[in-house]
Design a protein around this motif. Structure first.
Motif, PDB file in Angstrom:
ATOM      1  N   ILE A 184       0.835  -1.204   0.000  1.00  0.00           N
ATOM      2  CA  ILE A 184       0.000   0.000   0.000  1.00  0.00           C
ATOM      3  C   ILE A 184       0.868   1.253   0.000  1.00  0.00           C
ATOM      4  O   ILE A 184       0.613   2.218  -0.726  1.00  0.00           O
ATOM      5  CB  ILE A 184      -0.958   0.002   1.212  1.00  0.00           C
ATOM      6  N   THR A 185       1.924   1.254   0.824  1.00  0.00           N
ATOM      7  CA  THR A 185       2.803   2.409   0.918  1.00  0.00           C
ATOM      8  C   THR A 185       3.514   2.675  -0.405  1.00  0.00           C
ATOM      9  O   THR A 185       3.658   3.820  -0.832  1.00  0.00           O
ATOM     10  CB  THR A 185       3.845   2.210   2.038  1.00  0.00           C
ATOM     11  N   ARG A 186       3.921   1.621  -1.068  1.00  0.00           N
ATOM     12  CA  ARG A 186       4.596   1.763  -2.356  1.00  0.00           C
ATOM     13  C   ARG A 186       3.639   2.388  -3.381  1.00  0.00           C
ATOM     14  O   ARG A 186       4.030   3.269  -4.153  1.00  0.00           O
ATOM     15  CB  ARG A 186       5.073   0.393  -2.827  1.00  0.00           C
ATOM     16  N   LYS A 187       2.388   1.949  -3.360  1.00  0.00           N
ATOM     17  CA  LYS A 187       1.405   2.510  -4.289  1.00  0.00           C
ATOM     18  C   LYS A 187       1.116   3.971  -3.948  1.00  0.00           C
ATOM     19  O   LYS A 187       0.990   4.819  -4.837  1.00  0.00           O
ATOM     20  CB  LYS A 187       0.108   1.689  -4.233  1.00  0.00           C
ATOM     21  N   PHE A 188       1.003   4.287  -2.658  1.00  0.00           N
ATOM     22  CA  PHE A 188       0.759   5.664  -2.213  1.00  0.00           C
ATOM     23  C   PHE A 188       1.928   6.557  -2.639  1.00  0.00           C
ATOM     24  O   PHE A 188       1.735   7.708  -3.052  1.00  0.00           O
ATOM     25  CB  PHE A 188       0.554   5.695  -0.701  1.00  0.00           C
ATOM     26  N   ALA A 189       3.163   6.031  -2.551  1.00  0.00           N
ATOM     27  CA  ALA A 189       4.335   6.791  -2.978  1.00  0.00           C
ATOM     28  C   ALA A 189       4.252   7.115  -4.466  1.00  0.00           C
ATOM     29  O   ALA A 189       4.512   8.253  -4.888  1.00  0.00           O
ATOM     30  CB  ALA A 189       5.608   6.006  -2.681  1.00  0.00           C
ATOM     31  N   GLU A 190       3.874   6.133  -5.251  1.00  0.00           N
ATOM     32  CA  GLU A 190       3.758   6.348  -6.695  1.00  0.00           C
ATOM     33  C   GLU A 190       2.690   7.394  -7.018  1.00  0.00           C
ATOM     34  O   GLU A 190       2.902   8.295  -7.831  1.00  0.00           O
ATOM     35  CB  GLU A 190       3.420   5.023  -7.378  1.00  0.00           C
ATOM     36  N   VAL A 191       1.548   7.269  -6.356  1.00  0.00           N
ATOM     37  CA  VAL A 191       0.454   8.231  -6.570  1.00  0.00           C
ATOM     38  C   VAL A 191       0.888   9.626  -6.135  1.00  0.00           C
ATOM     39  O   VAL A 191       0.613  10.627  -6.816  1.00  0.00           O
ATOM     40  CB  VAL A 191      -0.805   7.783  -5.797  1.00  0.00           C
ATOM     41  N   THR A 192       1.578   9.709  -5.001  1.00  0.00           N
ATOM     42  CA  THR A 192       2.032  10.998  -4.481  1.00  0.00           C
ATOM     43  C   THR A 192       3.030  11.669  -5.416  1.00  0.00           C
ATOM     44  O   THR A 192       2.832  12.806  -5.857  1.00  0.00           O
ATOM     45  CB  THR A 192       2.685  10.809  -3.093  1.00  0.00           C
ATOM     46  N   PHE A 193       4.099  10.959  -5.727  1.00  0.00           N
ATOM     47  CA  PHE A 193       5.224  11.578  -6.428  1.00  0.00           C
ATOM     48  C   PHE A 193       4.974  11.829  -7.911  1.00  0.00           C
ATOM     49  O   PHE A 193       5.640  12.667  -8.511  1.00  0.00           O
ATOM     50  CB  PHE A 193       6.491  10.746  -6.225  1.00  0.00           C
ATOM     51  N   PHE A 194       4.016  11.120  -8.489  1.00  0.00           N
ATOM     52  CA  PHE A 194       3.757  11.320  -9.917  1.00  0.00           C
ATOM     53  C   PHE A 194       2.435  12.040 -10.185  1.00  0.00           C
ATOM     54  O   PHE A 194       1.983  12.111 -11.318  1.00  0.00           O
ATOM     55  CB  PHE A 194       3.821   9.982 -10.665  1.00  0.00           C
ATOM     56  N   SER A 195       1.828  12.567  -9.145  1.00  0.00           N
ATOM     57  CA  SER A 195       0.605  13.349  -9.341  1.00  0.00           C
ATOM     58  C   SER A 195       0.961  14.726  -9.904  1.00  0.00           C
ATOM     59  O   SER A 195       2.065  15.221  -9.710  1.00  0.00           O
ATOM     60  CB  SER A 195      -0.155  13.505  -8.020  1.00  0.00           C
ATOM     61  N   ASP A 196       0.022  15.308 -10.604  1.00  0.00           N
ATOM     62  CA  ASP A 196       0.206  16.647 -11.157  1.00  0.00           C
ATOM     63  C   ASP A 196      -1.094  17.421 -10.950  1.00  0.00           C
ATOM     64  O   ASP A 196      -2.077  17.210 -11.654  1.00  0.00           O
ATOM     65  CB  ASP A 196       0.557  16.574 -12.643  1.00  0.00           C
ATOM     66  N   ASN A 197      -1.090  18.309  -9.962  1.00  0.00           N
ATOM     67  CA  ASN A 197      -2.303  19.057  -9.599  1.00  0.00           C
ATOM     68  C   ASN A 197      -2.168  20.545  -9.911  1.00  0.00           C
ATOM     69  O   ASN A 197      -2.907  21.359  -9.363  1.00  0.00           O
ATOM     70  CB  ASN A 197      -2.609  18.858  -8.111  1.00  0.00           C
ATOM     71  N   ARG A 198      -1.261  20.882 -10.791  1.00  0.00           N
ATOM     72  CA  ARG A 198      -1.038  22.292 -11.098  1.00  0.00           C
ATOM     73  C   ARG A 198      -2.294  22.970 -11.643  1.00  0.00           C
ATOM     74  O   ARG A 198      -2.599  24.102 -11.282  1.00  0.00           O
ATOM     75  CB  ARG A 198       0.129  22.434 -12.072  1.00  0.00           C
ATOM     76  N   GLU A 199      -3.014  22.277 -12.505  1.00  0.00           N
ATOM     77  CA  GLU A 199      -4.195  22.888 -13.114  1.00  0.00           C
ATOM     78  C   GLU A 199      -5.362  22.999 -12.136  1.00  0.00           C
ATOM     79  O   GLU A 199      -6.306  23.744 -12.386  1.00  0.00           O
ATOM     80  CB  GLU A 199      -4.619  22.091 -14.354  1.00  0.00           C
ATOM     81  N   ASP A 200      -5.298  22.248 -11.029  1.00  0.00           N
ATOM     82  CA  ASP A 200      -6.385  22.303 -10.038  1.00  0.00           C
ATOM     83  C   ASP A 200      -6.324  23.566  -9.191  1.00  0.00           C
ATOM     84  O   ASP A 200      -7.345  24.016  -8.654  1.00  0.00           O
ATOM     85  CB  ASP A 200      -6.324  21.074  -9.114  1.00  0.00           C
ATOM     86  N   LEU A 201      -5.141  24.138  -9.037  1.00  0.00           N
ATOM     87  CA  LEU A 201      -4.949  25.235  -8.087  1.00  0.00           C
ATOM     88  C   LEU A 201      -5.848  26.436  -8.377  1.00  0.00           C
ATOM     89  O   LEU A 201      -6.396  27.046  -7.460  1.00  0.00           O
ATOM     90  CB  LEU A 201      -3.483  25.668  -8.067  1.00  0.00           C
ATOM     91  N   SER A 202      -6.008  26.776  -9.640  1.00  0.00           N
ATOM     92  CA  SER A 202      -6.814  27.952  -9.994  1.00  0.00           C
ATOM     93  C   SER A 202      -8.302  27.719  -9.777  1.00  0.00           C
ATOM     94  O   SER A 202      -9.087  28.670  -9.793  1.00  0.00           O
ATOM     95  CB  SER A 202      -6.557  28.346 -11.451  1.00  0.00           C
ATOM     96  N   ASN A 203      -8.685  26.457  -9.556  1.00  0.00           N
ATOM     97  CA  ASN A 203     -10.103  26.135  -9.317  1.00  0.00           C
ATOM     98  C   ASN A 203     -10.481  26.198  -7.844  1.00  0.00           C
ATOM     99  O   ASN A 203     -11.657  26.016  -7.495  1.00  0.00           O
ATOM    100  CB  ASN A 203     -10.427  24.738  -9.856  1.00  0.00           C
ATOM    101  N   LEU A 204      -9.499  26.462  -6.983  1.00  0.00           N
ATOM    102  CA  LEU A 204      -9.774  26.533  -5.550  1.00  0.00           C
ATOM    103  C   LEU A 204     -10.347  27.906  -5.208  1.00  0.00           C
ATOM    104  O   LEU A 204      -9.707  28.936  -5.466  1.00  0.00           O
ATOM    105  CB  LEU A 204      -8.490  26.274  -4.751  1.00  0.00           C
ATOM    106  N   SER A 205     -11.515  27.924  -4.625  1.00  0.00           N
ATOM    107  CA  SER A 205     -12.184  29.195  -4.322  1.00  0.00           C
ATOM    108  C   SER A 205     -12.027  29.616  -2.861  1.00  0.00           C
ATOM    109  O   SER A 205     -12.441  30.709  -2.484  1.00  0.00           O
ATOM    110  CB  SER A 205     -13.676  29.082  -4.657  1.00  0.00           C
ATOM    111  N   LYS A 206     -11.437  28.765  -2.048  1.00  0.00           N
ATOM    112  CA  LYS A 206     -11.346  29.033  -0.610  1.00  0.00           C
ATOM    113  C   LYS A 206     -10.047  29.755  -0.253  1.00  0.00           C
ATOM    114  O   LYS A 206      -9.000  29.507  -0.868  1.00  0.00           O
ATOM    115  CB  LYS A 206     -11.423  27.716   0.176  1.00  0.00           C
ATOM    116  N   PRO A 207     -10.090  30.641   0.740  1.00  0.00           N
ATOM    117  CA  PRO A 207      -8.851  31.278   1.196  1.00  0.00           C
ATOM    118  C   PRO A 207      -7.885  30.242   1.759  1.00  0.00           C
ATOM    119  O   PRO A 207      -8.302  29.242   2.351  1.00  0.00           O
ATOM    120  CB  PRO A 207      -9.326  32.263   2.271  1.00  0.00           C
ATOM    121  N   CYS A 208      -6.618  30.523   1.576  1.00  0.00           N
ATOM    122  CA  CYS A 208      -5.626  29.483   1.802  1.00  0.00           C
ATOM    123  C   CYS A 208      -4.338  30.084   2.361  1.00  0.00           C
ATOM    124  O   CYS A 208      -3.919  31.168   1.953  1.00  0.00           O
ATOM    125  CB  CYS A 208      -5.378  28.821   0.436  1.00  0.00           C
TER     126      CYS A 208
END
Length: 267
Positions: A184-208
């Motif tokens: 499970i940890t190995r899969k979580f590492a793969e999901v974590t390190f190869f994710s790309d959420n750059r395009e999601d950032l502009s869709n966040l409407s909440k203060p941060c």
């Protein structure tokens, strides 16, 4: 399914407004123990473990669901729905920062503010983006996980913690890496390190609030600044704390920055 049992949910504190603390990769809710007591008098505190981490119900792990960060974001949404929470202050560390962003985009009514500690929207370097790692670096790390799991944990823990004067924290992180199911940890590492959420950032409407550590090998300065620039309603704080786990290595500074932000933005 009993969601509170599935995610080992703990509810503390005396306040009416809720702070939900979400741990990073290879960790669990215990990593927040130096920070949460400072907020228990004024807030309801919700702690949990992602499925596959800590004392969560491992039998609830679904490889397909957790093959992307959205599956972990659904954990957060499920917990909030089960506890009937609204206007939650989400406090996320490391990969949980983007998990919180995804959850807040999908269900904005649940959240009021996001506090992101050591966030990264993409760990892999790109043509015009410095994430901190080459693809070859990360593929090599996953290969070590496959062939020498204990050796991988011993290598990564001091890189993440980066506080040589506090070896007990490095040891705790290493033990935490080793205590979870290796598949499970190995899969979580793969999901974590190869994710790309750059395009999601502009869709966040909440203060941060973006909290950027000094000398952070996992999420370097360029990454924190990039996230701040991409999220419209964000506040940036550069921390004196070194490494990637300031809630463990520098809890006092972590508490002060969060409290000051909440005093200014959330009341």
């Amino acid at each position: 399914m009993d969601i509170l049992k599935r995610n080992n949910v703990k509810v503390l504190g005396q306040g009416k407004k809720t702070m939900l603390f979400a741990h990073g990769f290879g960790c669990d809710q215990n990593m927040w123990r130096y920070v949460t007591p400072a907020f228990e008098e004024d807030f309801k505190i919700v702690l949990f473990d992602y499925v596959g981490c800590g004392k969560s119900d491992l039998s609830a792990y679904q490889p397909e669901r957790y093959s992307q960060l959205q599956g972990y974001a659904q954990d957060v949404i499920d917990i909030c729905n089960d506890l009937q929470l609204e206007d939650v202050i989400f406090v996320g560390h490391s990969v949980s920062c983007m998990i919180g962003v995804l959850a807040a985009i999908e269900k904005p009514n649940i959240f009021s503010h996001l506090i992101l500690i050591g966030p990264s929207a993409r760990y892999v370097n790109d043509i015009d983006y410095l994430g901190g790692f080459s693809r070859e670096d990360l593929e090599g790390l996953l290969e070590v996980m496959d062939n020498n799991y204990l050796g991988w944990a011993a290598y990564l823990a001091p890189v993440v913690m980066k506080n040589d004067d506090k070896p007990e924290l490095t040891k705790e992180l290493q033990d935490s890496f080793c205590s979870t199911d290796p598949i499970i940890t190995r899969k979580f590492a793969e999901v974590t390190f190869f994710s790309d959420n750059r395009e999601d950032l502009s869709n966040l409407s909440k203060p941060c609030l973006v909290m950027q550590c000094s000398d952070d090998a996992i999420a370097p300065d360029t990454v924190g600044q990039y996230i701040h620039e991409q999220i419209q309603n964000s506040t940036f704080e550069k921390m004196k704390a070194t490494g990637h786990c300031p809630h463990l290595s520098h809890p006092e500074e972590t508490i002060i920055i969060i409290k000051n932000y909440l005093k200014t933005h959330a009341y």
